[in-house]
Write a protein that holds these residues in place. Structure first.
Motif, PDB file in Angstrom:
ATOM      1  N   ARG A   1       0.828  -1.210   0.000  1.00  0.00           N
ATOM      2  CA  ARG A   1       0.000   0.000   0.000  1.00  0.00           C
ATOM      3  C   ARG A   1       0.866   1.265   0.000  1.00  0.00           C
ATOM      4  O   ARG A   1       0.638   2.191  -0.773  1.00  0.00           O
ATOM      5  N   ILE A   2       1.867   1.289   0.894  1.00  0.00           N
ATOM      6  CA  ILE A   2       2.728   2.476   0.973  1.00  0.00           C
ATOM      7  C   ILE A   2       3.614   2.558  -0.270  1.00  0.00           C
ATOM      8  O   ILE A   2       3.874   3.647  -0.784  1.00  0.00           O
ATOM      9  N   GLY A   3       4.042   1.397  -0.779  1.00  0.00           N
ATOM     10  CA  GLY A   3       4.820   1.372  -2.022  1.00  0.00           C
ATOM     11  C   GLY A   3       4.064   1.992  -3.182  1.00  0.00           C
ATOM     12  O   GLY A   3       4.626   2.757  -3.976  1.00  0.00           O
ATOM     13  N   GLU A   4       2.763   1.701  -3.265  1.00  0.00           N
ATOM     14  CA  GLU A   4       1.949   2.285  -4.342  1.00  0.00           C
ATOM     15  C   GLU A   4       1.962   3.809  -4.274  1.00  0.00           C
ATOM     16  O   GLU A   4       2.103   4.490  -5.291  1.00  0.00           O
ATOM     17  N   LYS A   5       1.849   4.340  -3.038  1.00  0.00           N
ATOM     18  CA  LYS A   5       1.864   5.801  -2.884  1.00  0.00           C
ATOM     19  C   LYS A   5       3.215   6.382  -3.292  1.00  0.00           C
ATOM     20  O   LYS A   5       3.311   7.516  -3.743  1.00  0.00           O
ATOM     21  N   LEU A   6       4.287   5.611  -3.089  1.00  0.00           N
ATOM     22  CA  LEU A   6       5.634   6.081  -3.420  1.00  0.00           C
ATOM     23  C   LEU A   6       6.011   5.759  -4.863  1.00  0.00           C
ATOM     24  O   LEU A   6       7.120   6.053  -5.292  1.00  0.00           O
ATOM     25  N   GLY A   7       5.083   5.123  -5.594  1.00  0.00           N
ATOM     26  CA  GLY A   7       5.376   4.768  -6.975  1.00  0.00           C
ATOM     27  C   GLY A   7       6.290   3.556  -7.107  1.00  0.00           C
ATOM     28  O   GLY A   7       6.969   3.390  -8.112  1.00  0.00           O
ATOM     29  N   ILE A   8       6.313   2.706  -6.057  1.00  0.00           N
ATOM     30  CA  ILE A   8       7.126   1.488  -6.109  1.00  0.00           C
ATOM     31  C   ILE A   8       6.170   0.315  -6.312  1.00  0.00           C
ATOM     32  O   ILE A   8       5.366  -0.005  -5.435  1.00  0.00           O
ATOM     33  N   GLU A   9       6.275  -0.311  -7.467  1.00  0.00           N
ATOM     34  CA  GLU A   9       5.348  -1.379  -7.816  1.00  0.00           C
ATOM     35  C   GLU A   9       5.775  -2.683  -7.135  1.00  0.00           C
ATOM     36  O   GLU A   9       6.959  -3.007  -7.078  1.00  0.00           O
TER      37      GLU A   9
END
Lengths: 267, 267
Positions: free
Chosen positions: A51-59
């Motif tokens: 979830r936090i990766g998505e916000k940071l643009g990390i797939e």
């Protein structure tokens, strides 16, 4: 050491599905704090990282259910697992009188690992652990000082690099390493009642699995995929000196620390 | 305890400007690993939190140089300080043979705090620490087990909530609390040579400051604002039993652990 009875130690793995669940987590932590004696906890936390990766643009890149850990992703999981998830668990345990100490495998050099060699898949910054490399005496020093270690699923390579490591594997490795110092019960807590004959029916718990039963279950092909790594880790632990392994629902398995009336007992 | 000589302990604070600086950090960590005897490290890390916060859409809100810590921000700094920054420092120290153990103030209940009461400003999830509440014996247990604690600037309220706390304040509070068990030298490492008469001229280090000199410097109004909290913390520590306080450049002050020929010594 002949003749001296080893102290008991519970090595408890709790999965991301319990950690993420606001209904399950408080009851689980309460049960944990009620354990009489030594325990260590190992937690997952994959969904929060995604979830936090998505916000940071990390797939999130997964292969066979395993996360590929590139340079961005190891920083992400170090933040989320060792920072956010670990400290929230520790703070909540402290609030109910349980003296937790949150760690990664780098801390105290407790869990050194080796970056997984690239074969058909490059898993990136993923660490493989050998139980014999674990610093069991550092864990004992913490327990003897009245602190219960809470591990995030991270290790390090001894050359300054953090590594992502499967929490089930860390749990079985810690259980094996600590088996020399303690009588260890390894407990896998998740959101199912135990190892099920029918993955969709919680009333089909298999209460006892030994090696012959396991081989039969494999031959009959009735175990769901997600449980296989847990069972492999469980048997590896048993065959390396761990007293017993219990697999079951977070609500049940900590309440039966002397008898295995809930969940699946592996012998 | 009369007649028994206390062991020495270095309580070392390193600021975000050193942590963020790839040229300064390795040399600093190397100096740290060369310390003969006990030390604990407290690190900042503000800029990295701001940078990751921007990517997550969490705006840094500052009042008088202090970060306002709302619910999103405490999660952010818990991730960044206790996760990313803390574990990278620990892994790098382990790589050079220093047995570091990374902690927040919640771990082992070492640094309980109280959420700052709202007066003119609501600082949010910010914790105020009293040295007498610090669990110095838990720190000693870790040091006695051969582990050097590395603290991120976070505390907890004892009711399950992590709190953001100024790293300088944590350092002076730990120094005071540990002063009962050790002869403590408190060292503030940053990117300047020491307390300067002229903030823009590194050749104007004031080598020794005691209370009368400090009062004169205040009266003359020549100290730059950023140094005042460090000096206030330093005098609070000295007046509460800390042996001495040293303020100076990360490159210098760890290399002079017996004499204060570099930096500013506070007595």
């Amino acid at each position: 050491m002949t003749g001296t009875k080893k102290q008991s130690l519970y090595v408890i793995k709790v999965g991301g599905n319990v950690i993420d669940n606001e209904a399950l987590l408080p009851a689980f932590l309460k049960d944990l704090s009620n354990i009489q004696g030594n325990f260590i906890l190992i937690h997952g936390g994959g969904k929060i990282a995604t979830r936090i990766g998505e916000k940071l643009g990390i797939e999130a890149k997964m292969v066979d259910g395993r996360r590929i850990t590139d340079a961005q992703t190891i920083d992400l999981v170090t933040m989320v697992y060792a920072g956010l998830v670990n400290k929230q668990i520790v703070a909540k345990l402290q609030a109910i009188g349980c003296n937790a100490i949150g760690l990664s495998g780098a801390d105290g050099n407790i869990i050194p690992a080796t970056k997984r060699p690239v074969k058909t898949v490059d898993y990136g910054f993923v660490g493989d652990v050998k139980p014999e490399d674990i610093n069991a005496h550092a864990v004992k020093a913490l327990l003897d000082a009245g602190m219960n270690p809470v591990f995030s699923p991270l290790t390090h390579d001894g050359h300054g690099q953090m590594l992502n490591t499967n929490a089930d594997t860390i749990a079985s490795s810690l259980a094996i390493a600590l088996g020399e110092l303690y009588h260890v019960r390894l407990i896998y807590c998740f959101e199912k009642k135990g190892v099920l004959r029918d993955a969709n029916d919680d009333n089909t718990v298999i209460n006892l699995i030994d090696r012959p039963i396991y081989n039969q279950l494999l031959a009959d092909n009735i175990l769901f995929d997600g449980i296989l790594p847990k069972l492999e880790n469980a048997f590896a632990a048993i065959e390396s000196g761990v007293g017993e392994v219990l697999i079951g629902h977070a609500d049940d398995v900590l309440q039966n620390t002397t008898d295995a009336v809930a969940g699946t007992l592996i012998r």
